[in-house]
Write an enzyme that holds these catalytic residues in place. Structure first.
Site, PDB file in Angstrom:
ATOM      1  N   PRO A 321       2.010  -4.064 -12.945  1.00 28.73           N
ATOM      2  CA  PRO A 321       1.017  -4.075 -11.869  1.00 28.73           C
ATOM      3  C   PRO A 321       1.490  -4.904 -10.681  1.00 28.73           C
ATOM      4  O   PRO A 321       2.025  -5.997 -10.860  1.00 28.73           O
ATOM      5  CB  PRO A 321      -0.196  -4.750 -12.531  1.00 28.73           C
ATOM      6  N   CYS A 391       1.287   0.293  20.940  1.00 27.87           N
ATOM      7  CA  CYS A 391       1.266   1.434  21.850  1.00 27.87           C
ATOM      8  C   CYS A 391       1.300   2.727  21.063  1.00 27.87           C
ATOM      9  O   CYS A 391       2.323   3.426  21.037  1.00 27.87           O
ATOM     10  CB  CYS A 391       2.441   1.349  22.798  1.00 27.87           C
ATOM     11  N   TYR A 421       1.201  -4.741  -0.175  1.00 25.08           N
ATOM     12  CA  TYR A 421       1.790  -3.727   0.707  1.00 25.08           C
ATOM     13  C   TYR A 421       1.345  -3.864   2.168  1.00 25.08           C
ATOM     14  O   TYR A 421       1.350  -2.877   2.901  1.00 25.08           O
ATOM     15  CB  TYR A 421       1.503  -2.316   0.191  1.00 25.08           C
TER      16      TYR A 421
HETATM   17  N1  LLP Z   1       6.440  -0.006 -10.963  1.00 26.54           N
HETATM   18  C1  LLP Z   1       7.149   0.871 -10.235  1.00 26.54           C
HETATM   19  C2  LLP Z   1       8.312   1.487 -10.835  1.00 26.54           C
HETATM   20  C3  LLP Z   1       6.758   1.189  -8.943  1.00 26.54           C
HETATM   21  O1  LLP Z   1       7.463   2.063  -8.250  1.00 26.54           O
HETATM   22  C4  LLP Z   1       5.613   0.575  -8.392  1.00 26.54           C
HETATM   23  C5  LLP Z   1       5.179   0.893  -7.033  1.00 26.54           C
HETATM   24  C6  LLP Z   1       4.914  -0.349  -9.166  1.00 26.54           C
HETATM   25  C7  LLP Z   1       5.352  -0.614 -10.458  1.00 26.54           C
HETATM   26  C8  LLP Z   1       3.707  -1.075  -8.663  1.00 26.54           C
HETATM   27  O2  LLP Z   1       2.662  -0.248  -8.307  1.00 26.54           O
HETATM   28  P1  LLP Z   1       1.238  -0.894  -7.983  1.00 26.54           P
HETATM   29  O3  LLP Z   1       0.674  -1.469  -9.254  1.00 26.54           O
HETATM   30  O4  LLP Z   1       1.444  -1.966  -6.980  1.00 26.54           O
HETATM   31  O5  LLP Z   1       0.457   0.233  -7.437  1.00 26.54           O
HETATM   32  N2  LLP Z   1       3.304   1.212  -0.416  1.00 26.54           N
HETATM   33  C9  LLP Z   1       2.338   1.923  -1.225  1.00 26.54           C
HETATM   34  C10 LLP Z   1       2.575   1.714  -2.683  1.00 26.54           C
HETATM   35  C11 LLP Z   1       3.959   2.105  -3.111  1.00 26.54           C
HETATM   36  C12 LLP Z   1       4.182   1.758  -4.530  1.00 26.54           C
HETATM   37  C13 LLP Z   1       5.597   1.942  -4.921  1.00 26.54           C
HETATM   38  N3  LLP Z   1       5.852   1.619  -6.269  1.00 26.54           N
HETATM   39  C14 LLP Z   1       0.935   1.470  -0.840  1.00 26.54           C
HETATM   40  O6  LLP Z   1       0.794   0.682   0.092  1.00 26.54           O
HETATM   41  O7  LLP Z   1      -0.053   1.945  -1.391  1.00 26.54           O
END
Ligand code: LLP
Length: 463
Positions: A321, A391, A421
Site C-alpha cells: 500500500p 497557463c 502522488y
Molecule cells: N505496488 C506496485 C507494483 C505499484 O505499481 C503501485 C502503484 C503500488 C504498489 C502502490 O499503489 P497504491 O497503493 O499507492 O495505489 N499516480 C497514480 C497512481 C499510480 C500508481 C502506480 N503504482 C495516482 O496518482 O493515482
C-alpha cells in the site's frame, strides 16, 4: 475514477450546471473526518489546526502553497497495516506515493518494508538507513546500472517484469557471485474498476508478464533454470484507488493457480505471493474505503481457501500500500487569490499553486474536496472550481465543490487527502517552485522537504 465520480446524492442540474458534485454539506464549516488527517480539527476560534497548530500560523511560518503531513497519523496507519497482516506477512510501503528521508525513518521505526521503483528512491531509502533486505525493487525498465546497484547493496527482492530482465538480473547477480531473490510480476487479466492510467492487470499494458498463453509459466521455467536467481514468488498489482475486493480475489485465485502449476511441473512450492497495493482512500465524503484489518482478513481468506483447494501450503503474503498509508495524512494549504464569478456557471477560485502541486485532477479526472480553513462562515454555499495559477485551462485542483459565498482573497483553503502522488508527481511547470512538505506532530512542525527556490531553478539551468 473514484466512486464519487458517480455520486448517489441528489443532482442539482436544475440549480447548478453539470458537474460531479453532490449537495453542499449542510454546514460548510464541518470537516468530514473521513477525508482529513486524524489530528485535523476546527478550533473554537474557527481556525482549523493540525497536530495542535493553527493553519494561519503554519501559513505564516512556512508559506503557501504547502503540504502539511500529520506524522502521528502516518505512523498509526503503518502500525494498522502491520498489525492487520501480522508477523506472517510483509507490508511494503510503496515509496512512489511519497518518499523522503523522514518517511523512510518512520517506516523503519514502525517495522514496515519499502517498495522502490527507481535509483532515486533507492538512494533515499538507503541514505535514511532502510536495511537493503527490507527493500523491494520494482520497474518495467530498470537500467543495467540500477540492477547492478540493487544486487550489490543486497535488496531483499527484485520484481522481474520481462523476459529480458530475467536474463539480465540473473547475469548481473551471477557475475557478482550472488544469488538474487526475485519475484515475477504477472498480469492476471483483471479489469480493475479505476481510471485506465492506473489499472495495471489487464493484458494490453506495459507491466508484467501475462498469465494468459502460459507466458508467466514460461517465465518461471526460465527463472528456475538460472543460477543467479532465487525465485521466491509471484507478484500481482492490479491497479490503484480500488474499493472493490473482487479484483483482488480474482488476482489471488489466478496467482495461486500458477503456484499449483509450478508445483506440478517443477516440484517446487514458491513460498511467497505479493498482491500489490492499490487500496482506495476517501478523497470526498462519497468514498468509503475499507480498513486494513478488513482488507487483510479478506486477502488471507481468499489465499488460504485457494491454496487449500489446490493442496498447497499457504504462502507468505505481502502487500504494497502507498496511497492508503500516506494519502489521508496530508492536506495542501493554499491562499485564495482572484475570484471570478461566472454568471449561471460557477465561481472560479484561483489559488497560489495548481497542477504543479497536484496533477491528479488534470491527469485522472480525480476528485477532491476543499474547505475554508482560516475562519468559519455562515454565508450560503457557492459552487466553485478551484484552479491554479498556471497557463493552462486544465489547471484545475478541485473540479466542483462548495465554498462559502463570502470567500475573499487572502482566505486560506485546504484540499485534504493530498499525501499520495501530489508532491511525488509535482512539477516545475511555468518555473513554479515545488512546495515544501511540513510534518506536524503534537504541537511541532518540521520541514521534511523544503520549498524549492529560484536558486534551485537556476542551478539546474547551466546556461
Ligand atoms: N505496488 C506496485 C507494483 C505499484 O505499481 C503501485 C502503484 C503500488 C504498489 C502502490 O499503489 P497504491 O497503493 O499507492 O495505489 N499516480 C497514480 C497512481 C499510480 C500508481 C502506480 N503504482 C495516482 O496518482 O493515482
Amino acid at each position: 475514477m473514484s466512486r464519487s465520480a458517480h455520486p448517489a446524492g441528489p443532482r442539482h442540474a436544475d440549480v447548478y450546471p453539470e458537474g460531479h458534485y453532490t449537495a453542499p454539506a449542510a454546514d460548510l464549516n464541518l470537516l468530514d473526518e473521513k477525508v482529513w488527517a486524524r489530528s485535523v480539527r476546527r478550533d473554537d476560534d474557527g481556525v482549523v489546526s493540525v497536530g495542535g497548530l493553527a493553519v494561519t500560523r503554519l501559513a505564516e511560518e512556512f508559506g503557501t502553497p504547502a503540504y502539511f503531513l500529520d506524522e502521528s497519523d502516518f505512523r498509526a496507519r503503518c502500525r494498522a497495516w502491520a498489525d492487520a497482516f501480522g508477523p506472517d506477512a510483509d507490508v511494503f510501503y510503496a515509496g512512489k506515493a511519497f518518499l523522503s528521508r523522514a518517511v523512510v525513518r518512520w517506516l523503519r521505526e514502525e517495522g514496515l518494508n519499502l517498495d522502490v521503483c527507481s535509483g532515486g528512491e533507492l538512494t533515499t531509502a538507503l541514505d535514511a538507513g532502510m536495511p537493503a533486505e527490507r527493500i523491494a525493487y520494482h520497474g518495467n525498465n530498470k537500467s543495467v546500472e540500477e540492477i547492478e546497484r540493487a544486487v550489490r547493496v543486497g535488496v531483499g527482492r527484485i520484481v522481474l517484469d520481462s523476459f529480458q530482465e530475467i536474463v539480465r538480473v540473473a547475469h548481473i547477480a551471477q557475475s557478482m557471485g550472488k544469488r538474487q531473490r526475485v519475484q515475477i510480476r504477472v498480469t492476471v487479466g483483471v479489469e480493475a474498476h479505476t481510471h485506465e492510467f492506473i489499472a495495471t492487470a489487464h493484458e494490453d499494458q506495459k507491466f508484467g508478464i501475462a498469465l494468459a498463453d502460459g507466458q508467466a509459466a514460461e517465465a518461471v521455467r526460465r527463472a528456475l533454470r538460472l543460477d543467479g536467481l532465487e525465485l521466491i514468488g509471484i507478484h500481482s498489482h492490479i491497479g490503484s484507488q480500488i474499493f472493490d475486493m473482487a479484483g483482488f480475489e480474482v488476482s489471488a485465485r489466478r496467482v495461486v493457480q500458477l503456484l499449483a502449476e509450478v508445483r506440478d511441473e517443477h516440484g517446487v512450492e514458491l513460498p511467497e505471493i505479493d498482491l500489490g497495493g492499490g487500496l482506495g482512500i476517501a478523497y470526498t465524503s462519497e468514498d468509503d474505503p475499507s480498513e486494513p484489518h478488513h482488507i487483510a482478513k479478506a486477502l488471507n481468506e481468499i489465499v488460504s481457501r485457494e491454496c487449500e483447494s489446490a493442496g498447497l501450503a499457504t504462502p507468505r503474503i505481502s502487500v504494497e500500500p502507498g496511497r492508503a498509508i500516506v494519502g489521508p495524512t496530508a492536506f495542501t494549504l493554499y491562499e485564495v487569490g482572484t475570484i471570478k464569478p461566472l454568471e449561471g456557471l460557477r465561481t472560479y477560485v484561483s489559488v497560489d499553486g495548481g497542477m504543479s502541486d497536484n496533477i491528479r485532477t488534470a491527469l485522472y479526472d480525480a476528485e477532491y474536496s476543499v474547505a475554508l480553513v482560516s475562519r468559519t462562515s455562515d454565508a450560503a454555499p457557492m459552487l466553485v472550481r478551484v484552479v491554479g495559477k498556471h497557463c493552462e485551462s486544465g489547471d484545475i485542483v478541485v473540479r466542483d465543490a462548495f465554498l462559502p459565498a463570502d470567500l475573499a482573497p487572502g482566505d486560506l483553503i485546504a484540499v485534504p487527502a493530498t499525501g499520495a502522488y501530489c508532491r511525488s508527481m509535482a512539477s516545475n511547470y511555468n518555473h513554479s517552485l515545488r512546495p515544501p512538505v511540513v510534518a506536524v506532530n503534537d504541537g511541532e512542525a518540521r520541514v521534511i522537504v523544503r520549498r524549492e527556490t529560484e536558486e534551485d531553478l537556476l542551478r539546474l539551468d547551466v546556461g
